[in-house]
Design a protein around this motif. Structure first.
Motif, PDB file in Angstrom:
ATOM      1  N   ASN A   1      -6.275  29.067  17.235  1.00 30.83           N
ATOM      2  CA  ASN A   1      -6.809  28.896  18.585  1.00 30.83           C
ATOM      3  C   ASN A   1      -5.643  28.862  19.575  1.00 30.83           C
ATOM      4  O   ASN A   1      -5.096  27.804  19.899  1.00 30.83           O
TER       5      ASN A   1
ATOM      6  N   ASP B   1      -7.713  24.293  13.901  1.00 31.28           N
ATOM      7  CA  ASP B   1      -7.728  25.761  13.930  1.00 31.28           C
ATOM      8  C   ASP B   1      -6.440  26.251  14.585  1.00 31.28           C
ATOM      9  O   ASP B   1      -6.389  26.417  15.806  1.00 31.28           O
TER      10      ASP B   1
ATOM     11  N   LYS C   1     -10.269  18.785  10.167  1.00 23.12           N
ATOM     12  CA  LYS C   1     -10.939  18.374  11.391  1.00 23.12           C
ATOM     13  C   LYS C   1     -11.527  16.972  11.279  1.00 23.12           C
ATOM     14  O   LYS C   1     -11.458  16.178  12.212  1.00 23.12           O
TER      15      LYS C   1
END
Length: 315
Positions: free
Chosen positions: A109, A106, A131
């Motif tokens: 983030n 992400d 991920k």
């Protein structure tokens, strides 16, 4: 089509990943199933998750990295604690142009990016990765560390070069597990050699992958006698002889078949260094016809080696 789906659709059209008719139909079907457009298209195999993430990364100015196809630099990964890496879905994987390359699931983030920068002390080049691939890379990096932790947490560490104690410790479960893990991981990483090198204060383990030595881990030096003794016993070489080089051979049965390891020990001022050359039997033995000879060249070669005398020089 919702505004969010419309933006994603426009992005996928710009990237050439889908045509307009397919996009309109996917949007209708996704709404019927109550799924987001992106998730529906991935689940329905209209586009791959890699293509989707790559497109999204480009849209926010990041480059995509397929971390499953990258050899992670252990020195880079070790800069950030594994627990935080798993929490953020991130793994530092290389150094380039004085920057630490980080794969992040992400990239929006900001907290994760700030924490990685603060903990590692490096300027970052953030790439976007899947991920699931990042977590798998962390698992692969953590396998050896877990084995070493089991060993180091035991009560049988050898503080001296006591031969009897080292031989006894070499048969204990933690050192057996560690040695097996070293060999298994090396084969999985397609390494050609394993180097076990004692230093003044620690033990360094490196793999040679594609001709380049990569440091896999550094461990407390006091596990060195037991590890070396275990390998020398497996290779059927004299564990009492530490002042001259020795050579031996280990045959290990793996899930993929049997591999042989040519083992060499070499005395150094800090103890014995071990180098193991991995010989994969499944790929090492090939027929002459599988080596790419032209038909006339193969005929000449066969004629040459069938003669009772002479030399064939391979360069």
């Amino acid at each position: 089509m919702t505004e969010e789906a419309g933006e994603l659709g426009a992005l996928l059209l710009d990237e050439g990943l889908i045509d307009d008719d397919s996009l309109q139909q996917a949007a209708i079907d996704a709404e019927k199933k109550g799924k987001s457009l992106g998730r529906y298209m991935v689940d329905s195999k209209i586009i791959s998750e890699t293509d989707l993430v790559t497109a999204l990364a480009h849209s926010i100015g990041f480059e995509f990295v397929d971390i499953s196809g990258v050899t992670v630099d252990p020195a880079a990964a070790a800069l950030f604690p594994e627990a935080l890496s798993r929490r953020y879905g991130a793994i530092p994987f290389a150094f380039e142009n004085d920057k630490l390359l980080v794969a992040l699931a992400d990239p929006g983030n900001v907290l994760a990016i700030d924490d990685i920068r603060a903990v590692t002390g490096h300027d970052l080049d953030v790439r976007v990765g899947l991920k699931v691939d990042i977590l798998e890379a962390l698992r692969a990096q953590g396998g050896l560390d877990d084995s070493v932790s089991d060993f180091v947490s035991g009560d049988d560490l050898i503080e001296s070069e006591d031969l009897a104690a080292a031989e006894e410790a070499s048969e204990d479960a933690p050192v057996v597990k560690l040695v097996n893990m070293l060999i298994t991981k090396a084969q999985a990483d397609r390494a050609s050699d394993i180097h076990i090198e004692p230093n003044e204060k620690d033990l360094r383990i490196r793999y040679r992958i594609d001709g380049v030595l990569h440091e896999v881990m550094r461990t407390p030096r006091n596990i060195h006698p037991a590890v070396v003794s275990r390998l020398k016993i497996m290779a059927d070489i004299d564990i009492a002889e530490r002042r001259r080089p020795q050579d031996g051979r280990i045959s290990v049965r793996m899930n993929s078949g049997t591999i042989d390891l040519r083992v060499s020990s070499l005395p150094t001022i800090y103890g014995e260094k071990i180098v193991m050359r991995i010989l994969d039997n499944s790929t090492a033995m090939l027929a002459l016809t599988d080596l790419g000879f032209e038909a006339d060249t193969l005929e000449k070669y066969e004629s040459a080696y069938s003669k009772p005398y002479g030399t064939i020089l391979v360069t």
